[in-house]
Design a protein around this motif. Sequence first.
Motif, PDB file in Angstrom:
ATOM      1  N   GLU A  64      20.898  25.424 -17.002  1.00  0.00           N
ATOM      2  CA  GLU A  64      20.402  26.633 -16.340  1.00  0.00           C
ATOM      3  C   GLU A  64      18.986  26.963 -16.799  1.00  0.00           C
ATOM      4  OE1 GLU A  64      22.461  29.754 -19.491  1.00  0.00           O
ATOM      5  OE2 GLU A  64      23.407  29.395 -17.550  1.00  0.00           O
ATOM      6  N   GLU A  65      18.356  27.793 -16.028  1.00  0.00           N
ATOM      7  CA  GLU A  65      17.010  28.280 -16.314  1.00  0.00           C
ATOM      8  C   GLU A  65      16.921  28.787 -17.753  1.00  0.00           C
ATOM      9  OE1 GLU A  65      15.050  32.432 -14.994  1.00  0.00           O
ATOM     10  OE2 GLU A  65      15.475  31.071 -13.345  1.00  0.00           O
ATOM     11  N   TRP A  87      12.980  24.418 -18.453  1.00  0.00           N
ATOM     12  CA  TRP A  87      13.139  24.943 -17.095  1.00  0.00           C
ATOM     13  C   TRP A  87      12.814  26.437 -17.158  1.00  0.00           C
ATOM     14  CZ3 TRP A  87      18.421  24.799 -14.080  1.00  0.00           C
ATOM     15  CH2 TRP A  87      18.199  25.085 -12.742  1.00  0.00           C
ATOM     16  N   GLU A  90      14.078  28.972 -12.084  1.00  0.00           N
ATOM     17  CA  GLU A  90      14.813  28.310 -11.008  1.00  0.00           C
ATOM     18  C   GLU A  90      14.256  28.736  -9.656  1.00  0.00           C
ATOM     19  OE1 GLU A  90      19.387  27.627  -9.457  1.00  0.00           O
ATOM     20  OE2 GLU A  90      19.013  29.090 -11.041  1.00  0.00           O
ATOM     21  N   GLU A  91      14.041  30.039  -9.478  1.00  0.00           N
ATOM     22  CA  GLU A  91      13.554  30.568  -8.197  1.00  0.00           C
ATOM     23  C   GLU A  91      12.210  29.963  -7.805  1.00  0.00           C
ATOM     24  OE1 GLU A  91      12.184  34.790  -6.101  1.00  0.00           O
ATOM     25  OE2 GLU A  91      12.921  34.807  -8.177  1.00  0.00           O
ATOM     26  N   ARG A  93      10.834  27.252  -9.273  1.00  0.00           N
ATOM     27  CA  ARG A  93      10.838  25.821  -9.601  1.00  0.00           C
ATOM     28  C   ARG A  93       9.702  25.463 -10.554  1.00  0.00           C
ATOM     29  NH1 ARG A  93      10.524  23.510  -4.010  1.00  0.00           N
ATOM     30  NH2 ARG A  93      10.224  21.549  -5.106  1.00  0.00           N
TER      31      ARG A  93
END
Length: 183
Positions: A64-65, A87, A90-91, A93
């Motif tokens: 996960e992020e 990372w 996520e939104e 990228r």
Amino acid sequence: MLRPDFPIRTDRLVLRPFRPSDLDDVHAYRKLPEVTRYLHDEPYARAQAAENLAKWIGQGEIIEEGQWLATAVTLDGRVIGEVDITWRSEEHRQGEVGYIFNPAFQGRGYAREATEVMLTIGFEDLGLHRIVAECDVRNEPSWRLMERLGMRREAHFRHHEFFKGEWADCFVYAMLAEEHRNH
């Protein structure tokens, strides 16, 4: 989710998750003041190297992020450095790449070879759109590496933070997925 198919082999190197048996190699360079000069860390005592190594051993995948993938860079079975990818969003990228190498192995292209693997993992396997890297402006070998990787300097933050007793400037470099494909 990202769980690379380790070990990852390049022409000269093997990238893999950290192991408890890496302690001597990691401590050998993480204890050096010239390695930690531009890091938030101070030189590691052996116990601190063992403690941090235990954390890195658990960073062999990104689910996960906010998580990061930590990899040992090995040459002929010896850990000569580390590369990682985080990372960040996520939104959007977004990710960030980082590297630290034993000075005895610098200047031979190993950092570039290993970091190119992390960029490929970030763009191709994690599906990132943009990957950044940061360094103190006085750390010329680091920002020169970013340039050799094809990253572009996007920012020069003056007096970015009060760092080890003085104000430090920071360079931010970045690369987009399309730039990586064309590099």
